[in-house]
Motif scaffolding. Sequence first.
Motif, PDB file in Angstrom:
ATOM      1  N   ALA A   1      -5.272  -7.282   6.051  1.00 19.72           N
ATOM      2  CA  ALA A   1      -4.482  -7.954   5.015  1.00 19.72           C
ATOM      3  C   ALA A   1      -4.382  -9.447   5.305  1.00 19.72           C
ATOM      4  CB  ALA A   1      -3.088  -7.330   4.929  1.00 19.72           C
ATOM      5  N   GLU A   2      -4.175  -9.805   6.571  1.00 18.84           N
ATOM      6  CA  GLU A   2      -4.119 -11.215   6.941  1.00 18.84           C
ATOM      7  C   GLU A   2      -5.471 -11.886   6.700  1.00 18.84           C
ATOM      8  OE1 GLU A   2      -0.759 -11.227  10.484  1.00 18.84           O
ATOM      9  OE2 GLU A   2      -2.716 -10.325  10.870  1.00 18.84           O
ATOM     10  N   GLY A   3      -6.552 -11.168   6.998  1.00 20.39           N
ATOM     11  CA  GLY A   3      -7.876 -11.708   6.731  1.00 20.39           C
ATOM     12  C   GLY A   3      -8.121 -11.921   5.247  1.00 20.39           C
ATOM     13  N   LEU A   4      -7.620 -11.006   4.422  1.00 18.51           N
ATOM     14  CA  LEU A   4      -7.773 -11.146   2.976  1.00 18.51           C
ATOM     15  C   LEU A   4      -7.015 -12.368   2.470  1.00 18.51           C
ATOM     16  CD1 LEU A   4      -8.879 -10.003   0.353  1.00 18.51           C
ATOM     17  CD2 LEU A   4      -6.903  -8.472   0.242  1.00 18.51           C
TER      18      LEU A   4
ATOM     19  N   PHE B   1       2.837 -10.595   3.371  1.00 17.31           N
ATOM     20  CA  PHE B   1       2.400 -10.363   1.996  1.00 17.31           C
ATOM     21  C   PHE B   1       2.951 -11.408   1.031  1.00 17.31           C
ATOM     22  CE2 PHE B   1       1.897  -6.162   4.000  1.00 17.31           C
ATOM     23  CZ  PHE B   1       0.538  -5.995   3.744  1.00 17.31           C
ATOM     24  N   GLY B   2       3.990 -12.114   1.446  1.00 16.24           N
ATOM     25  CA  GLY B   2       4.517 -13.199   0.621  1.00 16.24           C
ATOM     26  C   GLY B   2       3.560 -14.369   0.498  1.00 16.24           C
ATOM     27  N   ARG B   3       2.543 -14.432   1.384  1.00 15.19           N
ATOM     28  CA  ARG B   3       1.538 -15.494   1.323  1.00 15.19           C
ATOM     29  C   ARG B   3       0.608 -15.316   0.125  1.00 15.19           C
ATOM     30  NH1 ARG B   3      -2.099 -15.402   6.232  1.00 15.19           N
ATOM     31  NH2 ARG B   3      -3.039 -17.138   5.094  1.00 15.19           N
ATOM     32  N   PHE B   4       0.483 -14.096  -0.388  1.00 12.12           N
ATOM     33  CA  PHE B   4      -0.454 -13.824  -1.464  1.00 12.12           C
ATOM     34  C   PHE B   4       0.084 -14.342  -2.804  1.00 12.12           C
ATOM     35  CE2 PHE B   4      -1.666 -10.719   1.677  1.00 12.12           C
ATOM     36  CZ  PHE B   4      -3.042 -10.618   1.536  1.00 12.12           C
ATOM     37  N   CYS B   5      -0.844 -14.625  -3.718  1.00 13.28           N
ATOM     38  CA  CYS B   5      -0.441 -14.957  -5.065  1.00 13.28           C
ATOM     39  C   CYS B   5      -0.090 -13.681  -5.820  1.00 13.28           C
ATOM     40  CB  CYS B   5      -1.577 -15.690  -5.781  1.00 13.28           C
ATOM     41  SG  CYS B   5      -3.129 -14.753  -5.819  1.00 13.28           S
ATOM     42  N   ILE B   6       0.595 -13.839  -6.937  1.00 16.44           N
ATOM     43  CA  ILE B   6       0.867 -12.688  -7.798  1.00 16.44           C
ATOM     44  C   ILE B   6      -0.476 -12.199  -8.362  1.00 16.44           C
ATOM     45  CG2 ILE B   6       1.939 -11.972  -9.970  1.00 16.44           C
ATOM     46  CD1 ILE B   6       4.168 -13.952  -9.398  1.00 16.44           C
TER      47      ILE B   6
ATOM     48  N   SER C   1     -12.867  -7.599   6.751  1.00 15.92           N
ATOM     49  CA  SER C   1     -13.772  -6.453   6.785  1.00 15.92           C
ATOM     50  C   SER C   1     -13.490  -5.517   7.950  1.00 15.92           C
ATOM     51  CB  SER C   1     -15.225  -6.947   6.870  1.00 15.92           C
ATOM     52  OG  SER C   1     -15.556  -7.733   5.742  1.00 15.92           O
ATOM     53  N   GLY C   2     -12.438  -5.795   8.717  1.00 21.39           N
ATOM     54  CA  GLY C   2     -12.018  -4.875   9.765  1.00 21.39           C
ATOM     55  C   GLY C   2     -12.547  -5.186  11.140  1.00 21.39           C
ATOM     56  N   GLY C   3     -12.927  -6.456  11.403  1.00 22.49           N
ATOM     57  CA  GLY C   3     -13.434  -6.807  12.721  1.00 22.49           C
ATOM     58  C   GLY C   3     -12.444  -6.532  13.833  1.00 22.49           C
ATOM     59  N   LEU C   4     -11.213  -7.031  13.674  1.00 23.29           N
ATOM     60  CA  LEU C   4     -10.192  -6.806  14.699  1.00 23.29           C
ATOM     61  C   LEU C   4      -9.693  -5.368  14.661  1.00 23.29           C
ATOM     62  CD1 LEU C   4      -8.439  -7.852  16.959  1.00 23.29           C
ATOM     63  CD2 LEU C   4      -6.858  -8.807  15.254  1.00 23.29           C
ATOM     64  N   ARG C   5      -9.619  -4.788  13.476  1.00 21.74           N
ATOM     65  CA  ARG C   5      -9.162  -3.403  13.362  1.00 21.74           C
ATOM     66  C   ARG C   5     -10.079  -2.458  14.148  1.00 21.74           C
ATOM     67  NH1 ARG C   5      -8.281   0.069   7.753  1.00 21.74           N
ATOM     68  NH2 ARG C   5      -7.562   1.976   8.727  1.00 21.74           N
ATOM     69  N   THR C   6     -11.396  -2.645  14.002  1.00 25.13           N
ATOM     70  CA  THR C   6     -12.353  -1.793  14.711  1.00 25.13           C
ATOM     71  C   THR C   6     -12.179  -1.917  16.214  1.00 25.13           C
ATOM     72  OG1 THR C   6     -13.947  -1.995  12.899  1.00 25.13           O
ATOM     73  CG2 THR C   6     -14.803  -1.306  15.038  1.00 25.13           C
TER      74      THR C   6
ATOM     75  N   PRO D   1       4.523 -11.095  -5.703  1.00 22.68           N
ATOM     76  CA  PRO D   1       3.439 -11.670  -4.894  1.00 22.68           C
ATOM     77  C   PRO D   1       2.993 -10.720  -3.785  1.00 22.68           C
ATOM     78  CG  PRO D   1       5.120 -13.323  -5.307  1.00 22.68           C
ATOM     79  CD  PRO D   1       5.672 -12.026  -5.827  1.00 22.68           C
ATOM     80  N   GLY D   2       1.690 -10.478  -3.716  1.00 19.38           N
ATOM     81  CA  GLY D   2       1.138  -9.660  -2.650  1.00 19.38           C
ATOM     82  C   GLY D   2       1.383  -8.172  -2.773  1.00 19.38           C
ATOM     83  N   GLU D   3       1.917  -7.715  -3.897  1.00 17.21           N
ATOM     84  CA  GLU D   3       2.340  -6.316  -3.979  1.00 17.21           C
ATOM     85  C   GLU D   3       1.162  -5.349  -4.056  1.00 17.21           C
ATOM     86  OE1 GLU D   3       5.781  -3.565  -6.079  1.00 17.21           O
ATOM     87  OE2 GLU D   3       5.315  -5.541  -6.928  1.00 17.21           O
ATOM     88  N   PHE D   4       0.058  -5.756  -4.671  1.00 20.70           N
ATOM     89  CA  PHE D   4      -1.113  -4.872  -4.696  1.00 20.70           C
ATOM     90  C   PHE D   4      -1.637  -4.646  -3.273  1.00 20.70           C
ATOM     91  CE2 PHE D   4      -1.131  -6.541  -9.044  1.00 20.70           C
ATOM     92  CZ  PHE D   4      -1.344  -5.392  -9.782  1.00 20.70           C
ATOM     93  N   THR D   5      -1.730  -5.728  -2.503  1.00 19.88           N
ATOM     94  CA  THR D   5      -2.214  -5.609  -1.122  1.00 19.88           C
ATOM     95  C   THR D   5      -1.204  -4.864  -0.261  1.00 19.88           C
ATOM     96  OG1 THR D   5      -3.323  -7.736  -1.452  1.00 19.88           O
ATOM     97  CG2 THR D   5      -3.195  -6.904   0.802  1.00 19.88           C
ATOM     98  N   ARG D   6       0.080  -5.070  -0.508  1.00 23.69           N
ATOM     99  CA  ARG D   6       1.115  -4.344   0.247  1.00 23.69           C
ATOM    100  C   ARG D   6       0.984  -2.839   0.006  1.00 23.69           C
ATOM    101  NH1 ARG D   6       6.380  -5.207   2.303  1.00 23.69           N
ATOM    102  NH2 ARG D   6       7.050  -3.223   3.187  1.00 23.69           N
ATOM    103  N   ARG D   7       0.697  -2.438  -1.228  1.00 26.34           N
ATOM    104  CA  ARG D   7       0.520  -1.010  -1.510  1.00 26.34           C
ATOM    105  C   ARG D   7      -0.748  -0.473  -0.838  1.00 26.34           C
ATOM    106  NH1 ARG D   7       2.885   0.686  -7.445  1.00 26.34           N
ATOM    107  NH2 ARG D   7       4.905  -0.320  -7.197  1.00 26.34           N
ATOM    108  N   ALA D   8      -1.786  -1.291  -0.782  1.00 28.11           N
ATOM    109  CA  ALA D   8      -2.994  -0.872  -0.065  1.00 28.11           C
ATOM    110  C   ALA D   8      -2.690  -0.645   1.416  1.00 28.11           C
ATOM    111  CB  ALA D   8      -4.086  -1.931  -0.225  1.00 28.11           C
ATOM    112  N   PHE D   9      -1.865  -1.507   1.984  1.00 32.91           N
ATOM    113  CA  PHE D   9      -1.447  -1.340   3.380  1.00 32.91           C
ATOM    114  C   PHE D   9      -0.610  -0.075   3.547  1.00 32.91           C
ATOM    115  CE2 PHE D   9       2.034  -1.962   6.413  1.00 32.91           C
ATOM    116  CZ  PHE D   9       1.322  -2.095   7.602  1.00 32.91           C
ATOM    117  N   ASP D  10       0.361   0.118   2.662  1.00 36.24           N
ATOM    118  CA  ASP D  10       1.249   1.282   2.754  1.00 36.24           C
ATOM    119  C   ASP D  10       0.470   2.585   2.615  1.00 36.24           C
ATOM    120  OD1 ASP D  10       3.477  -0.296   3.100  1.00 36.24           O
ATOM    121  OD2 ASP D  10       4.031  -0.303   0.977  1.00 36.24           O
ATOM    122  N   ASN D  11      -0.615   2.557   1.854  1.00 37.31           N
ATOM    123  CA  ASN D  11      -1.407   3.766   1.621  1.00 37.31           C
ATOM    124  C   ASN D  11      -2.580   3.911   2.584  1.00 37.31           C
ATOM    125  OD1 ASN D  11       0.173   4.675  -0.586  1.00 37.31           O
ATOM    126  ND2 ASN D  11      -0.898   3.283  -1.964  1.00 37.31           N
ATOM    127  N   GLY D  12      -2.609   3.080   3.611  1.00 37.87           N
ATOM    128  CA  GLY D  12      -3.621   3.208   4.651  1.00 37.87           C
ATOM    129  C   GLY D  12      -5.012   2.756   4.246  1.00 37.87           C
TER     130      GLY D  12
END
Length: 431
Positions: free
Chosen positions: A125-128, A424-429, A148-153, A107-118
């Motif tokens: 991720a929380e917004g997604l 990331f555990g909140r995400f579906c597989i 879309s990066g509102g808080l990140r910006t 669960p959430g591993e695709f998004t976790r890899r996106a986070f790990d790779n910047g």
Amino acid sequence: MIEKKTIFSLSSGRPPAGVAVVRVSGPAAGAALLALGGRVPPPRRATLVRLRDAGTAIDDALVLWFPAPGSFTGEDVAELHVTGGPAVVAALLRALGTVEGLRPAEPGEFTRRAFDNGKLDLTEAEGLADLIDAETEAQRCQALRQASGGLRTRAESWHARLLSVLAETEAALDFSDDEEDVSTRLVEGEGPEIMALVREMEDHLGNYHFAERLRRGLTIVLLGAPNAGKSSLINALAKRDVAIVSPEAGTTRDLIEVHLDLGGVAATLVDTAGLRDAAGAVEAEGVRRARQRADESDLVVFLLGPDDREAHIPAGAIVVESKADIRHGHADTRLRVSAVTGEGLAALEALLVERADALVGAGQDALVTHARQRDALAECRDALATAFEEHDAVLRAESLRLAMRALGRLTGRVGVEDILDIVFGRFCIGK
């Protein structure tokens, strides 16, 4: 260095469906395409490919190829769009499982890899995750702004300004032998910028409670005496039978919930046991739960039946006179409704939408929507406020460093390993 395993999963809804999308991410994604389809299509060009498992055709798939780093995860990614039947999907997943170097995703591993790779930070991720869970238009807009990066910006802007202040402070310590000169520079230079940052962060923290209500949805509790018409009203508002309606007093013993969309705001409407001195232990527990849920709710709707003359009405509650179809005389300033004839229901719904908007309105454009974000930003603000008040230049610099680390925790770049599995555990597989 140990090479990462390549992961795969169904990323669309559960079959049967018109189309199913299976995603593959990792260094062996290209090899998987070669093994099943005999070729890797041109990047970002949808290509029709017949997929096979040991020579046996699985399906004609629309295949998309995203070589690293230009993909969602930042790795090589393949997407296989196949017929969404259970047997087709099962055969494709079984075939992928036989390819060397591949394993099913967690669960959430695709998004976790996106986070790990910047490719995205923790706030995105929380917004997604919120976007996936969004049930109403207002929740969708709030989640999309976060994803879309509102808080990140905004955090990156704060980081750049804070880094400049810290650099000036460090330079003053390194190149000035005059402690008084360092303190003067704080007042005339870094001090105003620090306070500007504090005020901006306080503004965003001030809207957190509104934003958090919008994200999780409101809780609205129906209260009243037995036979006040609560169950009939919740059925009328839900436009379906969710609660048992009976002339016998005390029919509702437990909490009954129904989800509503109030002008784009998600709400849970809760029917409760009638408030009275209960006749038995079960009803007494129901009354206790009703009072407790009302205390924890965002809004209370208190129903007064035709014979209810005295009642302890919670402060701020919407008071409604029920069973308008059997009442006599003119209504006072209170709203009258009838679940039988529909009288007053539209007015009550409009009033609920108005009150819901008042409870979440300031959160429509808020950027801080999670308790984790609030806590990290509040820690940063407090450290900055301490730095502004600090007269010792060395301690001031340390407070600025603490503020910088707290801001790093907000975006997930510093010291968040203990919460990553939770997020990331909140995400579906498949996501």
